[in-house]
Enzyme design. Structure first.
Site, PDB file in Angstrom:
ATOM      1  N   GLY B 527      41.672   5.130  60.646  1.00 14.40           N
ATOM      2  CA  GLY B 527      42.232   6.393  60.200  1.00 14.40           C
ATOM      3  C   GLY B 527      43.162   7.002  61.231  1.00 14.40           C
ATOM      4  O   GLY B 527      44.015   7.823  60.916  1.00 14.40           O
ATOM      5  N   SER B 569      40.210   6.277  73.363  1.00 13.06           N
ATOM      6  CA  SER B 569      41.603   6.715  73.178  1.00 13.06           C
ATOM      7  C   SER B 569      42.553   5.803  73.937  1.00 13.06           C
ATOM      8  O   SER B 569      43.542   6.256  74.486  1.00 13.06           O
ATOM      9  CB  SER B 569      41.803   8.157  73.686  1.00 13.06           C
ATOM     10  N   ALA B 771      53.670   6.350  76.917  1.00 16.26           N
ATOM     11  CA  ALA B 771      52.600   6.984  76.127  1.00 16.26           C
ATOM     12  C   ALA B 771      51.261   6.887  76.838  1.00 16.26           C
ATOM     13  O   ALA B 771      51.007   5.974  77.611  1.00 16.26           O
ATOM     14  CB  ALA B 771      52.499   6.306  74.764  1.00 16.26           C
ATOM     15  N   GLY B 773      46.788   8.159  76.052  1.00 15.88           N
ATOM     16  CA  GLY B 773      45.826   8.359  74.965  1.00 15.88           C
ATOM     17  C   GLY B 773      45.709   9.799  74.524  1.00 15.88           C
ATOM     18  O   GLY B 773      45.910  10.724  75.308  1.00 15.88           O
ATOM     19  N   GLU B 776      40.824  11.426  71.307  1.00 13.36           N
ATOM     20  CA  GLU B 776      39.606  12.217  71.449  1.00 13.36           C
ATOM     21  C   GLU B 776      39.842  13.597  72.030  1.00 13.36           C
ATOM     22  O   GLU B 776      39.002  14.483  71.897  1.00 13.36           O
ATOM     23  CB  GLU B 776      38.638  11.501  72.408  1.00 13.36           C
TER      24      GLU B 776
END
Ligand code: FES
Ligand code: FES
Lengths: 187, 819
Positions: B527, B569, B771, B773, B776
């Site tokens: 998701g 993450s 990038a 994480g 979370e």
């Protein structure tokens, strides 16, 4: 003890023998193999199993299959407007139908003109607004939104929140879902 | 730096499957001859099994097998091998599997459960991690000394403590002696459910020739495979784990949950697939729960608001088995000082066995537990000093050149918490909304009312009154109705992934015959949108339009490259790096093949827009399509072979923490953020309405803004539940009082605040296109931000979550304000 039931599912008449204890959700998922409708709790607490029965959004896990006898049931599978010509056939070249594009979410993307052309406007709005993450709540949310639009083509935010009340989504924080449902009418 | 695909809000790859109901989840799969399993679960929280008779259940209609723990060859576990997949002779929590019925259909399996006879000899029960850590507490794993465990895990033999991590820097004794102010409090974060909408499920077939195939709703197919191989004594090549779409994970489907149990069950009915899907009630006790931590926190502060020292003790509830919680203890220990530089530190984090279901990873992983303490503490300290909660945070914030709790020096590419704080403050109306509270305490020592001398542990007293800020100017927003008060609060955070020092991520990119590519990864799409983001990274790295990039949606351990697990993450960062390596290798192979065909040196060739071309004479080119299946010349002779690129990534330079001091390089990167809340409290009913949740996060380069916002929104609303309504309630016998979604309220659509996500984009040196994480992080600081806002609104200080209407009313009554 089995009963014979006759009902319309997504416009098609089906007749089956079902045991008395079978829920409409079990009937749809196991009996008809329409697995788009999800089982999230089985207790009426999450809304993932929502289908439309005789025009009303209902929780299929709380209804017995025998109670649907004589009714018209719509599931998520019935929503795509041209189910026999889904996506791939309309695509240029060799691009397959997994559909990267949605013009609203990505105006710049040239991907697959016609991808998702058969989708219902609510489905398109969900894609456009980022209202889908894991997708497990999505069919139920979309069916609830469909039932809302079927009876009220111009819902306001309060009407949307009421229609989605008791539908749980643990991924999106709801905001994109509300935005998507509200965006449908402007299509 | 301009990019073609990176940075765009392209639509999800899996969107159409998910809005049409076509996306397949485990429970949607039926296999020929499939059987169904139901689990008999212990109703006792702590007991010896003295008798187990399944003969009557065996005779029930449709029953094919009844499986028990008898004959289980060994304990399993990734960190500590402290559990069997089902009870053998002893149960340690209500819900532990005792027997499993396998039948032709689920109803038959369910009915047969009632015919199983179990007798128990009860043992003393403890569900609270602090109580369980005391001498004399009931011993839940009397033989834990002999368990096999990984290095770096420090149990306390003869106790319920299965892991203890110490983090020490400087000298806290001196810091506390010299401090202008010492603030000491005790904070409680209860256990919570993940509430993934898709229940845990799996289908397993034990093959007659030996070996096993499993479909599982899992974030960690390679961990599952490893554990099943160990349990059943099978080589990895004989165990295949396939993961279709996953309906939400949030950590609760990481490591392993029901899979080893089902593997053991399937072993008893070779040749026939067995499906097990948990009921919603079983989700409460049949997998893992999250959080459950007591944090005792002491801060030493100078007069001008500099943090001089922190002493903290964390007691994390491990539940009946500690394997999944070991690294949460580590995460909590190393992040207990939050996003601040603290020169003198003494932190001890304990993982404690209790008689609750096991605690596992849960979005935030140790960080929300300690940030609840750290970020409430910062507001309380600011109030004592008459400082603004913004100023004290900015003063102490980590940043380039500063050193964190485990001795790592921050570099400029690690991100800027100060900018995040400023963005949130501005979004909420500016610094004037966060004035110092009036009438601060100027004493040198203050033991807060939530402190250790108060009520019997572990539950702090709840709330106490202290002066509230008087907002003015633009912020003095009159509340909507009489009897309602409003307030704003902020909290800042730092979170790093906690991973094995060699956590692997792989990627394979296959050039397809149309010149597009198929990317295979071991990362799970649950998701969060990782497959879309990874496709964007691949498209960028190969200079291909996005529609030419596919990501194989199912992960299959027979074909997919290695992936530690989809947690922490770290997917965009680590798997994104693997994809860039794979793309580089593929481009290298393409140019080398084209060099032969075009008779141009490979160095002069570049891969761009679906072609490989001569930089100097771009009209000399081949399309990737021409190369995909092997290029043939006019005579039909093949001049090149099909092309596949592969990339494998492990984090660079990580090491174990020093066992004495907790210093070391365990965090590969950090994400800094700040979150803010505006709330309205109804002083008559105590009801809290969260009006706004604002998050500003330094996530480095945002690969896909809509997906990134979606992660932050979802995490923030999830954490809002933990702030004001969620919490598992155990009774004295260890039974869960609120296993259903009726009794355990999670935020619904009607509770929705206005959500805002802001990004600071300091490029991360070690991440793909800069990038880092973010999955979370949005869940870490919402509870303290909301509680700080409630404080501003009401003057009430809360120390234990959730801050419910009932607690607010009780606190008001205690303060003597008429309700
Ligand atoms: S499955 Fe029917 S409401 Fe949850
Ligand atoms: S998208 Fe996952 S529950 Fe709604």
């Amino acid at each position: 003890m089995n009963y014979t039931i006759t009902l319309k599912v997504n416009g098609r008449t089906v007749q089956r023998d079902v045991p008395a204890h079978l829920t409409l959700l079990e009937f749809i998922r196991s009996g008809l193999q329409l697995t788009g409708t999800k089982h999230g709790c089985g207790n009426g607490e999450c809304g993932a199993c929502t289908v439309i029965m005789d025009g009303k959004a209902v929780r299929a896990c709380l209804i017995l299959a025998v109670e649907a006898n004589g009714c018209a049931v719509e599931t998520i599978e019935g929503l795509v407007e041209s189910p026999l010509a889904p996506f791939a056939g309309e695509l240029p070249g060799a691009v397959t139908g997994t559909g990267h594009s949605h013009p609203e979410i990505n105006g710049a993307s040239p991907v697959g003109e016609g991808v998702g052309a058969g989708l219902h406007p609510i489905q398109r709005a969900f894609l456009a607004k980022g209202a889908v993450q894991c997708g497990f709540c999505t069919p139920g949310m979309i069916m609830a939104a469909k039932a809302l639009y079927d009876r009220n083509p111009n819902p306001d935010r309060a009407a949307v929140v009421e229609a989605l009340g008791g539908h749980l989504c643990r991924c999106t924080g709801y905001q994109p879902i509300i935005d998507a449902v509200l965006a449908v009418q402007t299509e | 730096m301009t990019y073609q695909t990176v940075g765009q809000s392209v639509a999800r790859l899996d969107g159409i499957e998910k809005v049409t109901g076509e996306a397949v989840f485990v429970d949607d799969i039926s296999l020929p001859g499939m059987l169904h399993a139901r689990v008999l679960r212990s109703q006792r929280a702590h007991a010896l099994i003295t008798g187990l008779d399944v003969s009557e259940a065996m005779a029930q209609p449709g029953v094919v097998a009844v499986v028990t723990g008898r004959g289980l060859p060994r304990r399993i576990g990734a960190c500590i091998q402290d559990m069997y997949p089902m009870a053998v002779d002893r149960v340690r929590y209500v819900g532990e599997p005792v027997a499993v019925v396998v039948a032709e259909n689920p109803h038959q399996a369910h009915h047969a459960l009632a015919s199983i006879k179990v007798s128990y000899q009860d043992l003393a029960v403890v569900t609270d991690p602090w109580e369980a850590s005391r001498p004399g507490a009931p011993q839940i794993h009397p033989d834990q000394a002999v368990y096999h465990r990984l290095p770096g895990i420090h149990p306390l033999p003869g106790s319920n403590i299965f892991h203890r991590l110490q983090v020490c820097r400087g000298n806290t004794a001196d810091a506390f002696r010299e401090a202008f102010l010492v603030v000491e409090n005790r904070y409680w974060h209860p256990s919570i459910y993940h509430v993934q909408l898709e229940p845990h499920g799996a289908i397993a077939t034990y093959h007659q020739k030996g070996g096993l195939t499993m479909y599982a709703s899992s974030q960690a197919p390679y961990v599952v495979r490893h554990v099943i191989c160990e349990l059943l004594g099978l080589p990895p090549g004989r165990v295949r784990v396939i993961v279709p779409y996953v309906g939400g994970g949030f950590g609760g489907k990481s490591d392993h949950t029901i899979e080893p149990l089902l593997a053991w069950v399937a072993r008893h009915v070779p040749g026939r697939p067995v499906k097990l899907v948990l009921t919603r009630e079983e989700m409460a006790c049949g997998t893992v729960i999250g959080r459950g931590a007591l944090v005792h926190y002491r801060s030493a502060v100078s007069q001008d608001g500099m943090l001089l020292g922190v002493e903290a003790e964390v007691f994390l509830n491990g539940g009946g088995y500690g394997d999944f919680a070991v690294n949460i203890v580590t995460a909590a220990g190393i992040s207990a000082t939050g996003p601040y530089q603290v020169p003198n530190i003494k932190i001890t984090a304990h993982g404690v066995y209790t008689n609750t279901p096991p605690t596992g990873a849960c979005r935030g992983y140790g960080h929300p537990e300690v940030h609840w303490a750290c970020e409430r503490q910062m507001d309380i300290i600011a109030a004592r000093l008459g400082m603004s909660p913004v100023e004290i945070r900015l003063k102490n914030a980590l940043g380039p050149g500063k050193v964190n709790a485990i001795g790592q020096q921050m570099e400029s590419h690690n991100g800027r918490v100060d900018l995040c704080i400023q963005q949130v403050v501005d979004a909420l109306g500016g610094p004037e909304c966060f004035l110092p509270r009036t009438n601060p305490c100027v004493g040198s020592i203050a033991l807060e009312p939530g402190g250790i001398e108060a009520d019997p542990l572990p539950h702090p007293t709840g709330a106490n009154a202290s002066p509230k800020a008087e907002p003015s100017g633009a912020c003095a927003k009159p509340a909507a109705m009489p009897g309602k008060v409003r307030g704003k609060g902020i909290a800042a955070l730092m979170k790093c992934p906690i991973m094995p020092t060699n956590a692997q991520s792989g990627a394979i990119i296959k050039l397809e015959e149309d010149g597009g590519v198929m990317v295979s990864v071991g990362a799970i799409e649950m998701g969060q949108g990782c497959h879309t983001v990874l496709a964007q990274i691949a498209a960028e790295a190969l200079s291909l339009p996005l529609e030419r990039v596919q990501v194989a949606p199912q992960v299959d351990t027979f074909h997919s490259p290695y992936e530690w697990q989809t947690v922490a993450s770290h997917t965009t960062w680590a798997v994104g790096n693997a994809i860039r390596l794979a793309a580089a290798q593929l481009c290298d192979k393409i140019t080398r093949a084209a060099a032969v065909i075009l008779q141009v040196p490979a160095e002069r060739l570049e891969v761009v827009g679906g072609r490989v071309q001569d930089r100097e004479r771009p009209e000399r080119y081949l399309t990737l399509q021409q190369l995909a299946r092997g290029y043939t010349d006019a005579r039909g002779t093949a001049l090149s072979a099909p092309l596949i690129g592969e990339g494998n990534f492990v984090p660079q330079g990580l090491s174990h923490l020093d066992p004495e001091t907790g210093q070391g390089n365990i965090a590969a990167d950090w994400t800094f953020a700040c979150q803010g809340a505006e709330v309205e409290v109804d002083t008559r009913t105590g009801e809290v309405t969260v009006l706004r949740l604002v998050s500003a996060m330094d996530v480095g380069k945002v690969i896909n803004p809509v997906l990134a916002e979606g992660q932050i929104y979802g995490a923030a609303v999830q954490a809002m539940g933990a702030a004001i309504c969620e919490g598992i309630v155990f009774d004295r016998e260890g039974r869960i009082r609120n296993p259903s979604l009726t009794d355990y309220k999670v935020p619904g659509v009607e509770d929705m605040p206005e959500l805002q996500a802001l990004f600071v984009e300091t490029p991360e040196e070690s991440g793909p296109y800069g990038a880092r994480g973010l999955g979370e992080h949005g869940a870490v600081c919402v509870p303290p931000a909301i509680a700080n806002a409630i404080q501003q609104a009401t003057g009430l200080e809360f120390f234990d979550l959730p801050v419910t209407a009932e607690k607010i009313i009780r606190a008001q009554q205690k303060r003597g304000v008429p309700a």
